[in-house]
Design an enzyme around this catalytic site. Structure first.
Site, PDB file in Angstrom:
ATOM      1  N   TYR A 142     -11.267  27.120 -33.447  1.00 26.84           N
ATOM      2  CA  TYR A 142     -11.877  26.539 -32.611  1.00 26.84           C
ATOM      3  C   TYR A 142     -12.249  27.670 -31.386  1.00 26.84           C
ATOM      4  O   TYR A 142     -13.349  27.072 -30.441  1.00 26.84           O
ATOM      5  CB  TYR A 142     -11.017  25.430 -31.935  1.00 26.84           C
ATOM      6  CG  TYR A 142     -11.000  24.204 -33.061  1.00 26.84           C
ATOM      7  CD1 TYR A 142     -11.479  24.139 -34.300  1.00 26.84           C
ATOM      8  CD2 TYR A 142     -10.201  23.022 -32.847  1.00 26.84           C
ATOM      9  CE1 TYR A 142     -11.309  23.306 -35.266  1.00 26.84           C
ATOM     10  CE2 TYR A 142      -9.908  21.996 -33.792  1.00 26.84           C
ATOM     11  CZ  TYR A 142     -10.449  22.101 -34.740  1.00 26.84           C
ATOM     12  OH  TYR A 142     -10.137  21.037 -35.584  1.00 26.84           O
ATOM     13  N   LYS A 191      -1.929  28.028 -44.898  1.00 26.99           N
ATOM     14  CA  LYS A 191      -2.545  28.189 -46.339  1.00 26.99           C
ATOM     15  C   LYS A 191      -2.732  29.714 -46.713  1.00 26.99           C
ATOM     16  O   LYS A 191      -3.758  30.539 -46.738  1.00 26.99           O
ATOM     17  CB  LYS A 191      -4.104  27.801 -46.025  1.00 26.99           C
ATOM     18  CG  LYS A 191      -5.071  27.702 -47.168  1.00 26.99           C
ATOM     19  CD  LYS A 191      -4.652  26.500 -48.007  1.00 26.99           C
ATOM     20  CE  LYS A 191      -5.695  26.520 -49.251  1.00 26.99           C
ATOM     21  NZ  LYS A 191      -5.155  25.486 -50.292  1.00 26.99           N
ATOM     22  N   ASP A 251      -3.800  13.679 -36.892  1.00 23.84           N
ATOM     23  CA  ASP A 251      -4.727  12.148 -36.812  1.00 23.84           C
ATOM     24  C   ASP A 251      -4.263  11.493 -38.178  1.00 23.84           C
ATOM     25  O   ASP A 251      -3.948  10.172 -38.056  1.00 23.84           O
ATOM     26  CB  ASP A 251      -6.443  12.504 -36.933  1.00 23.84           C
ATOM     27  CG  ASP A 251      -6.778  12.418 -35.785  1.00 23.84           C
ATOM     28  OD1 ASP A 251      -5.937  12.635 -34.724  1.00 23.84           O
ATOM     29  OD2 ASP A 251      -7.981  12.582 -35.712  1.00 23.84           O
TER      30      ASP A 251
END
Ligand code: NAD
Length: 360
Positions: A142, A191, A251
């Protein structure tokens, strides 16, 4: 005590939900003899309309100089077509970076009164859902370079994901410290089968584990974690992960607890000045209708008292008042079920205040 709070109402349901949290803080101030001073700050779409900038420098300064920041939410369709660096959400990213808040702490806890609102099967919910996601907040993809290049009329978009060892270590320490105060189980999510940044993440977590020998560290790939959160959420105590993975997983975690409208969050850096906000967005579909659930924002104010103002009893008082309100059977539309009493946003705030008692 006197505390100076920067208040960002923002867009959509932001103003309605923040007003309820301020009502609650004012009652706490009366009960405990504190003074809370509020400074209004424009951020998001409303700041673009007023100042042509989602977070003007003087607004950021007001936040950095405050004792803490209470935020509703920003964004909405009206500003969807403005250039990327002028979008309301850019104001939020600049606020987090400007305040240096690198650790976002999101509890995923099911309120027993709302167990029926979880989309998971009863036998999974009955095992208990109570974990925290510690998300890195001001690094990763981001905050990397974003660009779209055109060659012979064909577009190619690039977003760069970078993490330094220092950035990973400081959030890793928050993960271990948080686990230490809970059930001493930390799951590091990455990951590492594909990404270099994740391999570095994993190696730093294992180096830190040598210092926190009382905490049990486990590793999990992010795709598996997304499955485990719905399959067996009771296995988790504390999850620590990078910015984008944390955004998505938190979320998902909020939904299994019933409603996105119930979940608070805190963002902290090296200083005690923190950023406190519900995890949901500006919900433009229900804005201005007095039906939003203000509890995520009210519980964010409670986190502010606990983590930035060292007022644990006052924070307990708010959490107990929310629990008593749910026990009485009141529900906003998002968590309404048969046999309960439906109330609006403002009434919800007033009913919670009615239950506020001084905890000794
Ligand atoms: P959202 O969280 O605003 O809404 C998702 C759904 O949940 C909607 O149906 C909404 O009505 C419902 N909802 C959310 N909060 C609720 C509450 N307190 N009470 C009852 N129902 C609630 O997500 P979205 O619709 O994807 O995004 C809307 C806008 O918010 C977008 O512009 C997005 O960029 C922005 N956004 C802002 C933040 C933030 O300010 N931190 C976070 C996420 C999204």
């Amino acid at each position: 005590m006197t505390e100076n709070i920067a208040v960002i109402r923002g867009d959509g349901i932001g103003p309605e939900i923040v007003d309820q949290a301020i009502k609650v803080l004012d009652r706490i101030a009366e009960l405990y003899g504190h003074t809370f001073n509020y400074t209004d700050v424009d951020m998001g779409g409303c700041a673009i309309d007023k100042w042509g900038d989602p977070l003007p420098e003087d607004m950021l300064k007001k936040c950095v100089e405050s004792d803490s920041v209470l935020l509703g939410a920003v964004g909405g369709e009206k500003w969807n077509n403005v250039p990327g660096n002028m979008r309301p959400e850019k104001g939020l990213l600049r606020l987090r970076a400007g305040m240096g808040v690198y650790s976002n702490n999101r509890p995923a806890k099911i309120w027993p009164q709302l167990a029926d609102a979880s989309p998971l099967k009863k036998e999974i919910v009955d095992k208990g859902i109570d974990f925290i996601i510690v998300r890195e907040l001001i690094g990763g993809i981001y905050f990397g370079e974003h660009k779209t290049e055109y060659t012979n009329g064909k577009a190619r978009a690039v977003d760069i994901l970078t993490y330094s060892e220092e950035e990973i270590e400081r959030i890793g320490r928050i993960g271990f410290e948080t686990a230490r105060k809970r059930n001493k189980k930390l799951c590091s999510v990455e990951k590492s089968n594909v990404l270099d940044s994740s391999r570095l993440w994993k190696s730093v977590m294992h180096r830190l584990a040598n210092e926190y020998t009382d905490v049990e560290l486990s590793d999990m790939l992010v795709d598996n974690c997304a499955m485990q959160i719905v399959k067996n959420p009771s296995q988790f105590d504390v999850i620590v992960t990078e910015n984008m993975f944390g955004d998505i997983l938190s979320d998902e975690a909020s939904m299994i607890t019933g409603s996105i409208g119930m979940i608070p969050s805190s963002s902290l850096g090296a200083a005690s000045c923190g950023l406190y906000e519900p995890i949901h967005g500006s919900a433009p579909d229900i804005a201005g209708k007095d039906i939003a659930n203000p509890i995520g924002t009210i519980l964010s104010a409670a986190m502010m008292l606990r983590f930035s103002f060292d007022m644990p009893k006052e924070a307990d008082a708010i959490e107990n008042a929310v629990s008593a309100y749910l026990d009485e059977g009141y529900r906003t539309a998002d968590i309404m079920s048969a046999g309960k009493i439906q109330v609006g946003c403002s009434e919800c705030g007033s009913l919670i205040i009615k239950n506020l008692k001084r905890e000794e």
